[in-house]
Design a protein around this motif. Sequence first.
Motif, PDB file in Angstrom:
ATOM      1  N   ARG A   1      17.209 -65.942 -13.941  1.00 36.23           N
ATOM      2  CA  ARG A   1      17.062 -64.617 -14.379  1.00 36.23           C
ATOM      3  C   ARG A   1      17.102 -64.697 -16.384  1.00 36.23           C
ATOM      4  O   ARG A   1      16.633 -63.538 -16.389  1.00 36.23           O
ATOM      5  CB  ARG A   1      18.188 -64.068 -13.705  1.00 36.23           C
ATOM      6  N   ASP A   2      17.095 -66.215 -16.419  1.00 38.40           N
ATOM      7  CA  ASP A   2      17.325 -65.842 -17.885  1.00 38.40           C
ATOM      8  C   ASP A   2      15.380 -66.391 -18.175  1.00 38.40           C
ATOM      9  O   ASP A   2      15.032 -67.539 -17.988  1.00 38.40           O
ATOM     10  CB  ASP A   2      17.840 -67.449 -18.400  1.00 38.40           C
TER      11      ASP A   2
ATOM     12  N   ALA B   1      24.441 -68.518 -12.686  1.00 40.48           N
ATOM     13  CA  ALA B   1      25.023 -69.856 -13.356  1.00 40.48           C
ATOM     14  C   ALA B   1      26.517 -70.003 -13.064  1.00 40.48           C
ATOM     15  O   ALA B   1      26.718 -70.898 -13.955  1.00 40.48           O
ATOM     16  CB  ALA B   1      25.357 -68.570 -14.972  1.00 40.48           C
ATOM     17  N   ASP B   2      27.008 -68.942 -12.208  1.00 40.34           N
ATOM     18  CA  ASP B   2      28.765 -69.379 -11.398  1.00 40.34           C
ATOM     19  C   ASP B   2      27.767 -70.508 -10.862  1.00 40.34           C
ATOM     20  O   ASP B   2      29.032 -71.696 -10.842  1.00 40.34           O
ATOM     21  CB  ASP B   2      29.116 -68.781 -11.421  1.00 40.34           C
ATOM     22  N   LYS B   3      27.356 -70.703 -10.228  1.00 44.12           N
ATOM     23  CA  LYS B   3      27.179 -72.301  -9.446  1.00 44.12           C
ATOM     24  C   LYS B   3      26.173 -73.582 -10.129  1.00 44.12           C
ATOM     25  O   LYS B   3      26.889 -74.055  -9.765  1.00 44.12           O
ATOM     26  CB  LYS B   3      25.710 -71.742  -8.038  1.00 44.12           C
ATOM     27  N   GLY B   4      26.466 -73.134 -11.381  1.00 41.21           N
ATOM     28  CA  GLY B   4      26.240 -74.762 -12.509  1.00 41.21           C
ATOM     29  C   GLY B   4      27.553 -75.681 -12.648  1.00 41.21           C
ATOM     30  O   GLY B   4      26.891 -76.681 -12.230  1.00 41.21           O
ATOM     31  N   ARG B   5      28.477 -75.419 -12.385  1.00 37.88           N
ATOM     32  CA  ARG B   5      29.849 -76.235 -12.071  1.00 37.88           C
ATOM     33  C   ARG B   5      28.892 -77.042 -10.745  1.00 37.88           C
ATOM     34  O   ARG B   5      29.584 -78.707 -10.937  1.00 37.88           O
ATOM     35  CB  ARG B   5      31.033 -76.254 -12.511  1.00 37.88           C
ATOM     36  N   ASP B   6      29.183 -76.334  -9.737  1.00 40.81           N
ATOM     37  CA  ASP B   6      29.412 -76.793  -8.727  1.00 40.81           C
ATOM     38  C   ASP B   6      27.915 -77.959  -8.326  1.00 40.81           C
ATOM     39  O   ASP B   6      27.872 -79.202  -7.895  1.00 40.81           O
ATOM     40  CB  ASP B   6      29.466 -76.128  -7.314  1.00 40.81           C
ATOM     41  N   ALA B   7      27.198 -77.821  -8.557  1.00 43.51           N
ATOM     42  CA  ALA B   7      25.689 -78.119  -8.843  1.00 43.51           C
ATOM     43  C   ALA B   7      25.754 -79.408  -9.061  1.00 43.51           C
ATOM     44  O   ALA B   7      25.009 -80.325  -8.782  1.00 43.51           O
ATOM     45  CB  ALA B   7      24.729 -77.213  -9.636  1.00 43.51           C
ATOM     46  N   LYS B   8      25.805 -79.128 -10.883  1.00 46.84           N
ATOM     47  CA  LYS B   8      26.501 -80.738 -11.160  1.00 46.84           C
ATOM     48  C   LYS B   8      27.424 -81.771 -10.588  1.00 46.84           C
ATOM     49  O   LYS B   8      27.243 -82.495 -10.814  1.00 46.84           O
ATOM     50  CB  LYS B   8      26.731 -80.378 -12.667  1.00 46.84           C
ATOM     51  N   ARG B   9      28.460 -81.372 -10.083  1.00 49.08           N
ATOM     52  CA  ARG B   9      29.005 -82.091  -8.902  1.00 49.08           C
ATOM     53  C   ARG B   9      28.082 -82.378  -7.901  1.00 49.08           C
ATOM     54  O   ARG B   9      28.155 -83.771  -7.618  1.00 49.08           O
ATOM     55  CB  ARG B   9      30.365 -81.338  -8.192  1.00 49.08           C
TER      56      ARG B   9
ATOM     57  N   THR C   1      14.178 -73.853  -1.366  1.00 45.40           N
ATOM     58  CA  THR C   1      15.116 -73.322  -0.302  1.00 45.40           C
ATOM     59  C   THR C   1      15.275 -72.306  -0.016  1.00 45.40           C
ATOM     60  O   THR C   1      16.326 -71.540   1.048  1.00 45.40           O
ATOM     61  CB  THR C   1      16.419 -74.738  -0.172  1.00 45.40           C
ATOM     62  N   VAL C   2      14.428 -70.961  -0.484  1.00 42.93           N
ATOM     63  CA  VAL C   2      15.436 -69.517  -0.154  1.00 42.93           C
ATOM     64  C   VAL C   2      14.336 -69.049   0.670  1.00 42.93           C
ATOM     65  O   VAL C   2      13.242 -69.045   1.125  1.00 42.93           O
ATOM     66  CB  VAL C   2      14.319 -68.307  -1.583  1.00 42.93           C
ATOM     67  N   PRO C   3      15.678 -68.517   1.336  1.00 45.62           N
ATOM     68  CA  PRO C   3      15.201 -68.419   3.148  1.00 45.62           C
ATOM     69  C   PRO C   3      14.219 -66.856   3.405  1.00 45.62           C
ATOM     70  O   PRO C   3      14.410 -66.917   4.622  1.00 45.62           O
ATOM     71  CB  PRO C   3      16.743 -68.477   3.308  1.00 45.62           C
ATOM     72  N   VAL C   4      14.793 -66.118   1.765  1.00 48.36           N
ATOM     73  CA  VAL C   4      13.814 -64.854   2.803  1.00 48.36           C
ATOM     74  C   VAL C   4      12.633 -64.947   1.467  1.00 48.36           C
ATOM     75  O   VAL C   4      12.341 -65.443   1.004  1.00 48.36           O
ATOM     76  CB  VAL C   4      15.348 -63.864   2.011  1.00 48.36           C
ATOM     77  N   SER C   5      11.742 -63.455   2.169  1.00 45.32           N
ATOM     78  CA  SER C   5      10.451 -63.820   1.287  1.00 45.32           C
ATOM     79  C   SER C   5      11.216 -63.348  -0.074  1.00 45.32           C
ATOM     80  O   SER C   5      12.140 -62.928  -0.340  1.00 45.32           O
ATOM     81  CB  SER C   5      10.040 -62.309   1.938  1.00 45.32           C
ATOM     82  N   HIS C   6      10.363 -63.751  -0.809  1.00 50.71           N
ATOM     83  CA  HIS C   6      10.229 -63.587  -2.769  1.00 50.71           C
ATOM     84  C   HIS C   6       8.919 -64.163  -2.616  1.00 50.71           C
ATOM     85  O   HIS C   6       8.052 -64.795  -2.845  1.00 50.71           O
ATOM     86  CB  HIS C   6      11.139 -64.872  -3.119  1.00 50.71           C
ATOM     87  N   ASP C   7       9.073 -63.482  -4.884  1.00 50.17           N
ATOM     88  CA  ASP C   7       8.170 -63.806  -5.593  1.00 50.17           C
ATOM     89  C   ASP C   7       7.787 -65.173  -6.158  1.00 50.17           C
ATOM     90  O   ASP C   7       8.732 -65.131  -6.684  1.00 50.17           O
ATOM     91  CB  ASP C   7       8.020 -63.511  -6.595  1.00 50.17           C
ATOM     92  N   VAL C   8       6.809 -66.465  -5.520  1.00 51.04           N
ATOM     93  CA  VAL C   8       7.502 -67.342  -6.130  1.00 51.04           C
ATOM     94  C   VAL C   8       6.183 -67.647  -7.197  1.00 51.04           C
ATOM     95  O   VAL C   8       6.501 -68.918  -7.698  1.00 51.04           O
ATOM     96  CB  VAL C   8       6.735 -68.296  -4.599  1.00 51.04           C
ATOM     97  N   ASN C   9       5.556 -66.656  -8.155  1.00 55.61           N
ATOM     98  CA  ASN C   9       4.893 -66.879  -9.141  1.00 55.61           C
ATOM     99  C   ASN C   9       5.648 -67.765 -10.398  1.00 55.61           C
ATOM    100  O   ASN C   9       5.355 -68.403 -10.972  1.00 55.61           O
ATOM    101  CB  ASN C   9       4.393 -66.018  -9.605  1.00 55.61           C
TER     102      ASN C   9
ATOM    103  N   THR D   1      18.883 -71.266 -10.041  1.00 59.37           N
ATOM    104  CA  THR D   1      19.590 -70.986  -8.918  1.00 59.37           C
ATOM    105  C   THR D   1      19.594 -69.149  -9.832  1.00 59.37           C
ATOM    106  O   THR D   1      19.449 -69.063 -11.242  1.00 59.37           O
ATOM    107  CB  THR D   1      20.718 -71.185  -8.852  1.00 59.37           C
ATOM    108  N   THR D   2      19.762 -68.264  -9.159  1.00 60.14           N
ATOM    109  CA  THR D   2      20.132 -67.204  -9.824  1.00 60.14           C
ATOM    110  C   THR D   2      21.220 -67.006 -10.524  1.00 60.14           C
ATOM    111  O   THR D   2      22.263 -65.796 -11.527  1.00 60.14           O
ATOM    112  CB  THR D   2      19.583 -66.279  -8.748  1.00 60.14           C
TER     113      THR D   2
END
Length: 354
Positions: free
Chosen positions: A227-228, A209-217, A245-253, A206-207
């Motif tokens: 971004r790190d 870090a705030d989503k970390g707790r929910d991800a582990k739940r 699952t990113v729904p928009v254009s982005h850099d996959v590299n 994820t971009t």
Amino acid sequence: MIQARGYAAHSTDTPLVPFSFTRREPGDDDVLIDILYSGICHSDLHQARGDWGNSVYPMVPGHEIVGRVAQVGKNVTKFKAGDYAGVGCMVDSCLHCKACRLNLEQYCEEGATLTYNDHERGNDQLTFGGYSDRIVVREHFVVKVSDTLDLKAVAPLLCAGITTYSPLRHWKVGPGQKVGVIGLGGLGHMGVKFAHALGAHVVMITTSADKGRDAKRLGADEVLVSRDPEAMAAHAGTFDFLLNTVPVSHDVNPYMALLGLNGTMALVGALTPLDPIPGSNLIMGRKSLAGSAIGGMEETQEMMDFCAEHGIVSDVEIVPIQSVNDAYERLLKNDVKYRFVIDMASLAAEPAAA
């Protein structure tokens, strides 16, 4: 014809409003379903507002449908009145092309018939989706829903669920594998749940870090903040599979660099162009960049049974049909954890409309 009502979009720039319409009379192979819950998918928003350039109006969105069987045709064998049933993104296909014979109706060579914003096979009747009180669907495209699951949280499984389950099964994700799920939203949260249930070591990428707790739940073993740079470098070359699952254009590299030998990244969200990818990022390490849509009907039923066995449903927020336009605005801001579901009982409070 049978009378139905729901909410419809009539143009790209007007809100959804009450709408009365007709559906075909149930035939010998059809199932008539009284709709209990209908999930709100991001694609509903895109289609209602004409973002993809193929919208047809009037449009009744909704392809995450759970309801109770009201009537079955004489040739129907899997369902009876009173059963719980689900309908996903398609309601018909040719059933005779190579893809259909392989139980991959979603890739029908003649084009699968979509649950809404499409035409019924063989006539000009528009298909209308789940933001309504009832629907008529060919038995082949209806799945059984276990009464052991929370029905309102089952609805998103018919799109978000199967969209993530299908690639995980196709690429044989399981114990001993390190799997990354990129993006924590309606699709990503289901990807985490499924990968965990399949026995993989799951890393939420994820971009934020705030989503970390929910991800582990939800079942993630680790959280990687993309971004790190140091964290990304530490994980480079270690993943067997990435579900993007990113729904928009982005850099996959940067994500391709995370894959190890023979690793695969499957795209399930972005329909728009991606940033260029050098061939060397695929050739070195024999890596694959692939895509995946929903599953076929056999696999969708398999997923529903898997969910019943493992107690898996979506994380949802229930809204009345009268709040659908507000839900769309919140969806634009990603202000939902993780899927809106319409309680179609709320439609009873709505006066009939033209």
